[in-house]
Motif scaffolding. Structure first.
Motif, PDB file in Angstrom:
ATOM      1  N   GLU A   1       0.859  -1.179   0.000  1.00  0.00           N
ATOM      2  CA  GLU A   1       0.000   0.000   0.000  1.00  0.00           C
ATOM      3  C   GLU A   1       0.898   1.231   0.000  1.00  0.00           C
ATOM      4  O   GLU A   1       1.817   1.336   0.804  1.00  0.00           O
ATOM      5  CB  GLU A   1      -0.903  -0.013   1.230  1.00  0.00           C
ATOM      6  CG  GLU A   1      -1.855   1.124   1.253  1.00  0.00           C
ATOM      7  CD  GLU A   1      -3.277   0.691   1.546  1.00  0.00           C
ATOM      8  OE1 GLU A   1      -4.094   1.610   1.688  1.00  0.00           O
ATOM      9  OE2 GLU A   1      -3.575  -0.502   1.630  1.00  0.00           O
TER      10      GLU A   1
ATOM     11  N   ARG B   1      -6.344   0.234   7.108  1.00  0.00           N
ATOM     12  CA  ARG B   1      -6.679  -0.369   5.805  1.00  0.00           C
ATOM     13  C   ARG B   1      -5.590  -1.361   5.396  1.00  0.00           C
ATOM     14  O   ARG B   1      -5.872  -2.479   4.982  1.00  0.00           O
ATOM     15  CB  ARG B   1      -6.850   0.736   4.762  1.00  0.00           C
ATOM     16  CG  ARG B   1      -7.236   0.240   3.394  1.00  0.00           C
ATOM     17  CD  ARG B   1      -7.498   1.383   2.399  1.00  0.00           C
ATOM     18  NE  ARG B   1      -6.361   2.294   2.298  1.00  0.00           N
ATOM     19  CZ  ARG B   1      -6.373   3.575   2.687  1.00  0.00           C
ATOM     20  NH1 ARG B   1      -7.461   4.106   3.208  1.00  0.00           N
ATOM     21  NH2 ARG B   1      -5.304   4.317   2.546  1.00  0.00           N
ATOM     22  N   PHE B   2      -4.334  -0.966   5.551  1.00  0.00           N
ATOM     23  CA  PHE B   2      -3.217  -1.853   5.230  1.00  0.00           C
ATOM     24  C   PHE B   2      -3.255  -3.111   6.095  1.00  0.00           C
ATOM     25  O   PHE B   2      -3.150  -4.229   5.586  1.00  0.00           O
ATOM     26  CB  PHE B   2      -1.892  -1.108   5.429  1.00  0.00           C
ATOM     27  CG  PHE B   2      -0.681  -1.995   5.429  1.00  0.00           C
ATOM     28  CD1 PHE B   2      -0.239  -2.586   4.263  1.00  0.00           C
ATOM     29  CD2 PHE B   2       0.019  -2.253   6.598  1.00  0.00           C
ATOM     30  CE1 PHE B   2       0.878  -3.414   4.258  1.00  0.00           C
ATOM     31  CE2 PHE B   2       1.130  -3.071   6.614  1.00  0.00           C
ATOM     32  CZ  PHE B   2       1.562  -3.655   5.432  1.00  0.00           C
TER      33      PHE B   2
ATOM     34  N   PHE C   1       1.429   9.119  10.388  1.00  0.00           N
ATOM     35  CA  PHE C   1       0.577   8.482   9.384  1.00  0.00           C
ATOM     36  C   PHE C   1      -0.889   8.703   9.738  1.00  0.00           C
ATOM     37  O   PHE C   1      -1.229   8.847  10.915  1.00  0.00           O
ATOM     38  CB  PHE C   1       0.801   6.959   9.370  1.00  0.00           C
ATOM     39  CG  PHE C   1       2.152   6.535   8.901  1.00  0.00           C
ATOM     40  CD1 PHE C   1       2.354   6.191   7.575  1.00  0.00           C
ATOM     41  CD2 PHE C   1       3.221   6.458   9.777  1.00  0.00           C
ATOM     42  CE1 PHE C   1       3.606   5.778   7.131  1.00  0.00           C
ATOM     43  CE2 PHE C   1       4.474   6.045   9.353  1.00  0.00           C
ATOM     44  CZ  PHE C   1       4.660   5.704   8.019  1.00  0.00           C
ATOM     45  N   ASP C   2      -1.745   8.669   8.739  1.00  0.00           N
ATOM     46  CA  ASP C   2      -3.176   8.638   9.002  1.00  0.00           C
ATOM     47  C   ASP C   2      -3.520   7.237   9.489  1.00  0.00           C
ATOM     48  O   ASP C   2      -3.147   6.243   8.845  1.00  0.00           O
ATOM     49  CB  ASP C   2      -3.978   8.963   7.746  1.00  0.00           C
ATOM     50  CG  ASP C   2      -3.859  10.427   7.340  1.00  0.00           C
ATOM     51  OD1 ASP C   2      -3.562  11.257   8.219  1.00  0.00           O
ATOM     52  OD2 ASP C   2      -4.065  10.721   6.154  1.00  0.00           O
TER      53      ASP C   2
ATOM     54  N   VAL D   1       1.269   5.119   0.677  1.00  0.00           N
ATOM     55  CA  VAL D   1       0.618   6.160   1.476  1.00  0.00           C
ATOM     56  C   VAL D   1       1.518   7.389   1.536  1.00  0.00           C
ATOM     57  O   VAL D   1       2.700   7.325   1.207  1.00  0.00           O
ATOM     58  CB  VAL D   1       0.300   5.660   2.909  1.00  0.00           C
ATOM     59  CG1 VAL D   1      -0.635   4.468   2.877  1.00  0.00           C
ATOM     60  CG2 VAL D   1       1.557   5.329   3.678  1.00  0.00           C
TER      61      VAL D   1
ATOM     62  N   ALA E   1      -5.240   4.872   6.984  1.00  0.00           N
ATOM     63  CA  ALA E   1      -4.376   4.204   5.998  1.00  0.00           C
ATOM     64  C   ALA E   1      -3.693   2.984   6.609  1.00  0.00           C
ATOM     65  O   ALA E   1      -3.598   1.927   5.980  1.00  0.00           O
ATOM     66  CB  ALA E   1      -3.346   5.184   5.455  1.00  0.00           C
TER      67      ALA E   1
END
Length: 132
Positions: free
Chosen positions: A19, A118-119, A111-112, A21, A115
């Motif tokens: 992913e 989701r990863f 980091f968000d 990001v 994200a």
């Protein structure tokens, strides 16, 4: 923590995950800088995740890859965790901080959380069935 984090055999049906990001490098400068980061997971290393920083950020001109327990990243989204080279903690409700310690110094990257979640969800998802 997911049950599969404690049972590596349960991840045998997963597939490799990558992913891309955007992350923010935290410094004492009031303006932050965003960088592209790759989050990676390989089913042959079911307990590990990788965070890869681009080569242009490295003095050596090569990708800078950090490998650490997937469970550490997962736990750090809800409470501070880690005592070694990688530490993770939530920063408010929508962001998480990952701190990387090396002999050259410390890098603090934000980091968000969405994200990262989701990863992590994708690392536990079963592989799509093979088609002909």
């Amino acid at each position: 923590m997911s049950a599969t984090a404690e049972n590596p055999a349960a991840t045998a049906d997963t597939t490799a995950v990558e992913e891309r990001v955007r992350a923010r490098v935290i410094t004492d400068d009031p303006l932050y800088r965003t960088i592209p980061v790759a989050l990676r997971f390989a089913p042959d290393e079911p307990l590990a995740v990788r965070i890869v920083f681009p080569a242009e950020l490295s003095p050596e001109g090569t990708d800078n890859e950090w490998v650490f327990p997937r469970a550490l990243l997962e736990a750090g989204l809800t409470a501070p965790t880690g005592t070694g080279d990688v530490r993770v903690w939530p920063c408010g409700r929508v962001q998480a901080v990952v701190e990387f310690h090396s002999p050259d110094g410390v890098a603090v990257v934000q980091f968000d959380i969405a994200a990262l979640r989701r990863f992590l969800r994708r690392t536990y998802a079963p592989a799509a069935p093979a088609t002909r």
